[in-house]
Write a protein that holds these residues in place. Sequence first.
Motif, short mmCIF file in Angstrom:
data_model
loop_
_atom_site.label_atom_id
_atom_site.label_comp_id
_atom_site.label_asym_id
_atom_site.label_seq_id
_atom_site.Cartn_x
_atom_site.Cartn_y
_atom_site.Cartn_z
N UNK A 94 -21.63 -77.72 -88.55
CA UNK A 94 -22.04 -77.15 -87.26
C UNK A 94 -23.49 -76.67 -87.33
N UNK A 95 -23.83 -76.03 -88.45
CA UNK A 95 -25.21 -75.52 -88.60
C UNK A 95 -26.21 -76.67 -88.63
N UNK A 96 -25.88 -77.72 -89.38
CA UNK A 96 -26.81 -78.86 -89.48
C UNK A 96 -26.98 -79.53 -88.13
N UNK A 97 -25.87 -79.67 -87.41
CA UNK A 97 -25.94 -80.35 -86.10
C UNK A 97 -26.85 -79.57 -85.16
N UNK A 98 -26.91 -78.25 -85.36
CA UNK A 98 -27.71 -77.42 -84.46
C UNK A 98 -29.05 -76.96 -85.05
N UNK A 99 -29.39 -77.54 -86.18
CA UNK A 99 -30.71 -77.25 -86.77
C UNK A 99 -30.85 -75.86 -87.32
N UNK A 100 -29.76 -75.25 -87.75
CA UNK A 100 -29.87 -73.90 -88.32
C UNK A 100 -30.30 -73.96 -89.78
N UNK A 101 -30.96 -72.90 -90.22
CA UNK A 101 -31.47 -72.85 -91.59
C UNK A 101 -31.34 -71.41 -92.08
#
Length: 397
Positions: A94-101
């Motif tokens: 979910x984080x990767x899909x939304x560009x979270x870091x």
Amino acid sequence: MKDLKVAFYVTGGIAVYKSISLMREFIKMGADVQVAMTPSATEFVSPLTFQVLSKHAVHIDTFSEEDPHYVQHIHLADWADVSIVAPATANTIAKLANGMADNFVTSALLATVSPIFLVPAMNEHMLEHPATQKNIETLRNRHHYVMEPETGFLAEGYSGKGRFPETEAIIEALEGFLMEFRENLPLKGKKVVVTAGGTKERIDPVRFISNDSSGKMGHALAEAAWSAGAEVTLITVSDLPSRKQINRIQIDSAAQMYEAVNQAFQEIDVLIMAAAVSDYAPLKVEEHKMKKQNQLTIELKKNPDILKEMGKKKTKQFLIGFAAETENIETYALKKLTEKNADLIVANDVGKKDRGFNSNHNEVTIYSDINQPVTIKLSKKAEIAQSIIEILIERLE
Ligand SMILES: Cc1cc2nc3c(=O)[nH]c(=O)nc-3n(C[C@H](O)[C@H](O)[C@H](O)COP(=O)(O)O)c2cc1C
């Protein structure tokens, strides 16, 4: 997998213990593996296990910057030929899909431009949740490879879809993905020869004439051409490393370099002459070490002008030459472009201490036979190499 640089990202699912066998298999196959874990993953298996098996420290904390030369998560992202996320939790997907870091793993993955391969493993309802399905679709649309989890007995005590696949199935899918990735690279099918370093012209068994060229630019160009899918031969004087997938020919003198380039030339599509070839070589190479004398005159003979010779011979080959000058750079570069029948001349000022010969940085202007000159401001040689290869790709199109 042989000699491949693998960034192995472990996130917090029950299948973490299975990812240990997967990582060991990569190492057995000859890959160089560096591991990063999310804090949740460390709840399941100690980082020490991954550290001992991979022979590298495991990255967990984004802010434990121990080496002032690098920002670790960016360094890992740039280092990797491929990134594997195994297991990949619903949360990290979910984080990767939304560009979270927000941790080391997600930060490194957001900075990654090389291929990313994910092995999701989770509870069946988590997997089938529309949010997870949408996130997986987003990643696939972004050309990440997301493996389909297996159906079978889950940790929850019932059967369902979401299991971490067997090691063999993951390796087979990964190899297929990597092959397809290289197939689609812009220089696929192109044969590129790069020369690098300052040639050494022997005077006697222990002495030679050379110049300050380190070979860094040529090695960076070979790497950039390989990353763009080319079959690369690196003819080098330098002892800098090069990846095993690059065919390396180690030579010393301009005459040996001429020999190696000439032999390859008919078959190749691109020649990049980044080497600093000595203009002259001693007329005679002494068999024994010369003794001290009050005055010494060494007679020199002219070396072959490799770029010019290949310029005369060229049929389909694209020629890139370098002009290392300390004055009148543009005039010399333009002269070289026509006199050597080159397609591009990369000109740089080697009279400045912070760039050019032996430095990790350079500033260049690229002169072309058909386009306006392009200047690449002071940057790392790897970035300059990347820009030159991009111009080459445009020209070959
Ligand atoms: C015992 C246990 C097992 C878990 N197994 C999984 C799993 O297989 N897949 C998954 O996506 N999440 C699983 N979770 C939930 C994740 O650990 C949780 O979502 C966590 O926030 C993931 O963090 P990360 O993505 O940063 O590693 C499990 C949690 C626990 C306590």
